[in-house]
Design a protein around this motif. Structure first.
Motif, PDB file in Angstrom:
ATOM      1  N   MET A 120       0.836  -1.203   0.000  1.00 48.61           N
ATOM      2  CA  MET A 120       0.000   0.000   0.000  1.00 48.61           C
ATOM      3  C   MET A 120       0.872   1.255   0.000  1.00 48.61           C
ATOM      4  SD  MET A 120      -2.707   1.307   2.934  1.00 48.61           S
ATOM      5  CE  MET A 120      -1.424   1.921   4.021  1.00 48.61           C
ATOM      6  N   GLU A 123     -11.625   0.112   4.539  1.00 48.19           N
ATOM      7  CA  GLU A 123     -10.972   0.555   3.300  1.00 48.19           C
ATOM      8  C   GLU A 123     -11.968   1.168   2.315  1.00 48.19           C
ATOM      9  OE1 GLU A 123      -8.075  -2.165   2.035  1.00 48.19           O
ATOM     10  OE2 GLU A 123      -7.657  -1.129   0.154  1.00 48.19           O
ATOM     11  N   SER A 165      -5.164   1.057  -3.743  1.00 50.89           N
ATOM     12  CA  SER A 165      -4.593   0.564  -2.477  1.00 50.89           C
ATOM     13  C   SER A 165      -3.098   0.318  -2.616  1.00 50.89           C
ATOM     14  CB  SER A 165      -5.277  -0.731  -2.070  1.00 50.89           C
ATOM     15  OG  SER A 165      -6.652  -0.513  -1.899  1.00 50.89           O
TER      16      SER A 165
END
Length: 344
Positions: free
Chosen positions: A1, A237, A344
């Motif tokens: 990430m 997320e 991400s």
């Protein structure tokens, strides 16, 4: 990430007074020895956060910044049948959990950023107090403070002076927007005419006023710490990506509202660059330390992209990926840069 998302924009505004100082004139700052037009980060964040775009995208996940927690509680208690005297005292007790309240008042002395979870807890406690006709206990008051998962609190932070355990360190840093060139603030002398003045002996103006204004191309810089945002949002997320997408779009399309009725200065960003990566973030404001002299937008884009290359040359690649759109040349698009920001 990739931890950091850096957002650079160039936005051109026509004559306007977007953000006023204590004298009502456009805010300015000295940079590179030259006076620049400025819009404060506080102004930008408020307009992004309260925009229809942001509110609609994140409905149910936004906090409220207010001094009036106690006012709302007092009204709720009175509507539930609590006497005015008790409602005043209990509302003051509850508001005091979040900020300092002067004796005999229900408003906090400072603005408090309160989350949806905390509003819900306050409403539940208010109902309990009304049903049992009693004041809140210390334990009940302590239970009102919750770990916030409000997106705007996560992005922009909050500070509760007497309850530091519930402070939130902002996951998003916003620079003051600065014009890429020098400016001269001008004055608009204006008059208002009485529509019925044909019946008056004196047909002069009914009102005379003056307001400062200037036009500019602004450079703005925003940095989002994605890991910090996820921590604040309990690793949700999907919600973090929704917040990043809404904020990125608001940065590109939402203008400060200062004097909009007089100047109609709504503007979209003409250029946006998104960078993602784990390297220490850096602003590109150095691109404009020497003010742009002419052909402002194309020259500003060129200066900014050149500064990116030079930083990379000196420090190594400062980002893992970059993507931009350029509304001057018609290259790229907003959706594409949002997709990179939410990657991400």
């Amino acid at each position: 990430m990739s931890r950091f998302i850096q957002i650079h924009t160039l936005t051109s505004y026509p004559p306007a007074n977007l953000n006023r100082d204590d004298l009502g004139r456009p805010k300015t700052a000295m940079m590179g020895g030259v006076e620049r037009l400025r819009v404060s980060s506080q102004s930008l964040k408020r307009h992004w956060r309260t925009s229809d775009l942001f509110q609609e995208a994140l409905r149910g996940h936004l906090g409220t910044r207010t001094k009036d927690i106690g006012v709302r509680v007092r009204q709720s208690l009175v509507e539930k049948g609590v006497t005015a005297k008790n409602a005043e005292q209990w509302a003051s007790d509850i508001a005091g959990v979040f900020g300092k309240v002067e004796k005999g008042k229900v408003t906090t002395q400072q603005l408090v950023f309160i989350s949806p979870e905390e509003w819900k807890a306050i409403d539940t406690l208010s109902q309990t107090l009304a049903d049992k006709n009693r004041q809140p206990s210390d334990e009940e008051k302590k239970s009102l403070l919750k770990k916030s998962t409000a997106v705007d609190i996560a992005l922009f932070g909050r500070m509760l002076a007497d309850s530091s355990n519930f402070n939130v360190e902002a996951a998003c840093q916003v620079a003051h927007a600065i014009s890429v060139h020098g400016v001269t603030v001008e004055d608009d002398y204006f008059t208002a005419v009485d529509d019925l003045n044909s019946e008056h002996d004196d047909r002069g103006a009914a009102h005379i006023g003056e307001t400062g204004f200037a036009s500019a191309v602004f450079y703005n810089y925003v940095c989002i710490d994605r890991q910090s945002l996820l921590d604040h949002l309990d690793d949700d997320e999907a919600l973090a990506n929704k917040a990043i997408a809404a904020l990125t779009e608001a940065i590109a399309t939402v203008s400060p509202k200062g004097k909009q009725n007089s100047f109609g200065s709504y503007a979209y960003a003409s250029y946006m660059m998104i960078e993602i990566g784990n390297k220490q973030p850096r602003s590109l404001s150095a691109s404009f330390l020497s003010p742009i002299k002419s052909d402002f937008l194309p020259a500003a884009i060129q200066a900014l992209e050149k500064q990116v290359e030079h930083f990379d040359s000196v420090y190594g690649p400062c980002a893992e990926q970059r993507r931009s759109f350029n509304a001057v040349s018609g290259e790229g698009n907003l959706q594409s840069v949002v997709e990179l920001a939410t990657q991400s």
